[in-house]
Design a protein around this motif. Structure first.
Motif, PDB file in Angstrom:
ATOM      1  N   SER A 266       0.734  -1.188   0.047  1.00  0.00           N
ATOM      2  CA  SER A 266      -0.037  -0.275   0.059  1.00  0.00           C
ATOM      3  C   SER A 266       0.846   1.380  -0.169  1.00  0.00           C
ATOM      4  CB  SER A 266      -0.951   0.040   1.235  1.00  0.00           C
ATOM      5  OG  SER A 266      -0.192   0.093   2.489  1.00  0.00           O
ATOM      6  N   GLY A 267       2.255   1.162  -0.012  1.00  0.00           N
ATOM      7  CA  GLY A 267       3.050   2.029  -0.079  1.00  0.00           C
ATOM      8  C   GLY A 267       2.632   3.404  -0.986  1.00  0.00           C
ATOM      9  N   GLN A 272      -0.610   8.595  -2.149  1.00  0.00           N
ATOM     10  CA  GLN A 272      -1.382   9.212  -2.811  1.00  0.00           C
ATOM     11  C   GLN A 272      -2.745   9.620  -1.815  1.00  0.00           C
ATOM     12  OE1 GLN A 272      -2.694   6.019  -5.434  1.00  0.00           O
ATOM     13  NE2 GLN A 272      -1.551   6.779  -7.309  1.00  0.00           N
ATOM     14  N   LEU A 273      -3.120   9.044  -0.725  1.00  0.00           N
ATOM     15  CA  LEU A 273      -3.884   9.356   0.332  1.00  0.00           C
ATOM     16  C   LEU A 273      -3.288  10.550   0.728  1.00  0.00           C
ATOM     17  CD1 LEU A 273      -5.126   5.985   1.638  1.00  0.00           C
ATOM     18  CD2 LEU A 273      -6.576   7.595   0.583  1.00  0.00           C
ATOM     19  N   ILE A 274      -2.003  10.651   1.156  1.00  0.00           N
ATOM     20  CA  ILE A 274      -1.683  11.905   1.710  1.00  0.00           C
ATOM     21  C   ILE A 274      -1.848  13.091   0.977  1.00  0.00           C
ATOM     22  CG2 ILE A 274       0.897  13.209   2.423  1.00  0.00           C
ATOM     23  CD1 ILE A 274       1.703  10.269   3.223  1.00  0.00           C
ATOM     24  N   ASP A 275      -1.708  12.702  -0.362  1.00  0.00           N
ATOM     25  CA  ASP A 275      -1.939  13.885  -1.007  1.00  0.00           C
ATOM     26  C   ASP A 275      -3.513  14.332  -1.313  1.00  0.00           C
ATOM     27  OD1 ASP A 275       0.689  14.087  -2.304  1.00  0.00           O
ATOM     28  OD2 ASP A 275       0.157  12.853  -4.099  1.00  0.00           O
ATOM     29  N   GLN A 276      -4.167  13.497  -1.137  1.00  0.00           N
ATOM     30  CA  GLN A 276      -5.788  13.519  -1.274  1.00  0.00           C
ATOM     31  C   GLN A 276      -6.379  14.431   0.027  1.00  0.00           C
ATOM     32  OE1 GLN A 276      -8.058  10.206  -2.445  1.00  0.00           O
ATOM     33  NE2 GLN A 276      -9.584  10.527  -0.910  1.00  0.00           N
ATOM     34  N   LEU A 300      -5.468  16.808 -12.502  1.00  0.00           N
ATOM     35  CA  LEU A 300      -4.333  16.901 -13.213  1.00  0.00           C
ATOM     36  C   LEU A 300      -3.225  15.856 -12.912  1.00  0.00           C
ATOM     37  CD1 LEU A 300      -3.782  20.691 -14.260  1.00  0.00           C
ATOM     38  CD2 LEU A 300      -4.877  19.071 -15.642  1.00  0.00           C
ATOM     39  N   PHE A 301      -2.790  15.951 -11.748  1.00  0.00           N
ATOM     40  CA  PHE A 301      -1.792  15.035 -11.198  1.00  0.00           C
ATOM     41  C   PHE A 301      -2.319  13.577 -10.605  1.00  0.00           C
ATOM     42  CE2 PHE A 301      -2.130  17.219  -7.238  1.00  0.00           C
ATOM     43  CZ  PHE A 301      -2.081  16.346  -6.316  1.00  0.00           C
ATOM     44  N   ALA A 302      -3.524  14.040 -10.029  1.00  0.00           N
ATOM     45  CA  ALA A 302      -4.031  12.442  -9.250  1.00  0.00           C
ATOM     46  C   ALA A 302      -4.744  11.387 -10.264  1.00  0.00           C
ATOM     47  CB  ALA A 302      -4.700  12.959  -7.915  1.00  0.00           C
TER      48      ALA A 302
END
Length: 549
Positions: A266-267, A272-276, A300-302
């Motif tokens: 899940s690394g 991605q969740l940190i970004d979200q 755009l990035f996600a």
């Protein structure tokens, strides 16, 4: 003396066989992974068109829902497929096929229980995970259904991979994606074009398609199981009987082995969740942005760039799935030399496919982005940058898998923890300096540190022959740069005659660019015999067909 020669020949044959298995397995997993990824990207063209003005908001909503889904999927499968693959390869390597079979049954009990628990949490806890956006609730709930059956499906894939049967997994991946795409496109067209309905409903049905896709994969795996059943039964009958390993012990081993897999696999999702959950909170601190602007920038990035560079990373995922059982077998037989060669082969094979793929994606970024999403200068810049970051993400996927294959799970979790801490520390400064590119920058730096720690660990334990790897690595980099330059020149020349800003014109200018780029890299690799060294002597036939001396 003769006996030693026979042993040496036998050892060499085993090592060649393991390399052949890795290349064959990688070919199947690469084919399945890439075709499913390409299919998973191609649907975007009609999907975005039918959603019209709501496309970027829909992309952002879809990406956020899938990040949560991916996290629960990893928890629900509990890392069991990879753990099963590794443990099955271990017991098969010591001729205890009966234990492998009981291992599979025990894993299914655990997976079914985890699937029910995670589905329940997603259904009733959706409101707690909506990140302040009520549109997230139906999306999360629609994704929960897939969690019910995917764990069992994944267990079966892992079990078959433990026998080095990669074809069923590859084919099931493609069929899963095919069923998913057909349903989501049909549902979106019906809602948006026939009913003139709500775009949130279209996204919810598009995410529900994960459940439909899983059903298709289960059918394929069921057929594969029936085809291999007689062979598996024969191996169980001929193998050693081990009654000391009880079902309870196997379940404990599965859970014990799975916990590190949950965290390690899940690394990328954790990043991605940190970004979200941080991006939309940090952006107002560095400037004045409306909710719509933040949604579009996040998309755009996600989502937009992510969908395209994940095709490149699928190459790494294919290698990762192949290498775990092979390394586990070598570890079970305590073959240090084979493990070292496996690691070196995988790294070189990774560089061979990943570096040119990433540079190629960057070279045609404007055209490919326009084909999928319509022209957007900001989107093109994000995709070009994300293409380079994909090398770090892909290397993490492969290197982490190898760490698991040699049972260095605790060390790998420590490396990942260090990377996550760095990601948190760098997130705000990177968003402050680079804004929309910030999350990608912080992810790239964090992944670079993790990859360095992993490779250093390999070198300390196995004394990797970097001197022998230097020449092919430098060749790969040099040929990739020549390919990049050649492709870029072709795209610039075509751009003077054909507008790169329209979807159709971008598509027709993309084709010669891809052909030229792939042709340059293929020619250089065949001419220098680099392809023979990494892919085996069969490549010589391709050189003959293409009349390359």
């Amino acid at each position: 003396m003769e006996e030693n020669k026979v042993n040496d020949l036998s050892s060499t044959a085993v090592k060649k066989d393991s390399q052949t298995k890795m290349i064959t397995g990688s070919a199947w997993m690469t084919a399945g992974s890439i075709t499913s990824r390409i299919l998973g990207a191609l649907y975007i063209i009609p999907w975005v068109t039918w959603l019209g003005a709501y496309s970027n908001e829909a992309n952002a909503l879809y990406a956020q829902g899938y990040n949560i889904y991916n996290m629960f999927l990893v928890i629900a499968t509990a890392g069991i497929p990879s753990a099963i693959s590794k443990m099955v390869a271990h017991y098969n390597g010591i001729n205890q096929y009966g234990v492998s079979r009981r291992l599979y049954h025990s894993g299914m009990y655990v997976a079914m229980a985890m699937g029910v628990i995670c589905t329940t949490v997603m259904m009733f806890g959706a409101r707690l995970m909506d990140n302040g956006d009520p549109n997230m609730i139906p999306v999360i709930r629609s994704l929960a259904w897939a969690i019910l059956i995917i764990p069992g499906m994944s267990i079966t894939r892992g079990f078959l991979q433990g026998y080095n049967w990669m074809a069923p997994s590859a084919i099931s991946q493609f069929v899963e994606q095919l069923f998913r795409v057909i349903y989501m496109l049909a549902a979106t067209y019906f809602i948006m074009k026939i009913q003139n309905g709500n775009w949130v409903s279209a996204v919810s049905q598009s995410t529900f398609a994960a459940f439909i896709g899983a059903i298709g994969a289960v059918i394929v795996l069921g057929i594969a199981w029936m085809r291999h059943q007689r062979e598996m039964n024969d191996l169980v009958a001929q193998g050693e009987v081990n009654t000391e390993v009880s079902t309870q012990t196997l379940i404990f081993k599965i859970i014990y082995q799975s916990i590190p897999f949950i965290i390690i696999e899940s690394g990328v999702t954790i990043f991605q969740l940190i970004d979200q959950y941080t991006f939309k909170r940090m952006m107002p601190l560095v400037g004045h942005f409306t909710k719509y602007q933040m949604d579009v920038t996040y998309a755009l990035f996600a989502f937009n760039a992510n969908k395209l560079y994940m095709i490149v990373i699928s190459l790494a995922s294919a290698l990762a799935a192949t290498v775990i059982p092979l390394l586990a077998t070598a570890r079970a037989q305590n073959d240090q030399e084979d493990m070292r060669k496996q690691i070196q082969n995988v790294l070189l094979l990774f560089y061979f496919v990943m570096i040119p793929a990433a540079l190629g994606l960057s070279a045609v970024a404007q055209q490919i982005y326009t084909v999928f999403y319509r022209y957007d200068a900001a989107g093109v810049v994000v995709l070009q940058f994300a293409a380079y970051i994909s090398i770090m993400l892909g290397l993490y996927t492969v290197a982490a898998a190898m760490m698991q294959g040699i049972s260095e799970n605790k060390k790998m979790m420590m490396f990942l923890a260090i990377g996550i801490v760095i990601k948190f520390i760098l997130q705000f400064p990177c968003i402050w300096i680079f804004e929309g590119l910030g999350p990608l920058v912080s992810t790239g730096i964090s992944m670079f540190v993790i990859n360095y720690l992993i490779l250093h660990s390999f070198n300390m334990e196995f004394h990797l022959r970097f001197d022998k790897m230097a020449l092919p690595t430098n060749q790969i980099l040099a040929y990739s740069l020549v390919m990049f330059a050649g492709t870029k020149i072709v795209m610039l020349i075509i751009g003077h005659f054909i507008s790169p800003y329209g979807r159709y014109t971008a598509f027709f200018s993309l084709i010669p660019g891809v052909i030229v780029g792939a042709g340059i890299y293929l020619y250089l690799c065949l001419k220098s015999r680099l392809a023979d060294q990494l892919l085996g002597p069969r490549v010589a036939r391709l050189r003959t067909i293409l009349h390359i001396k």
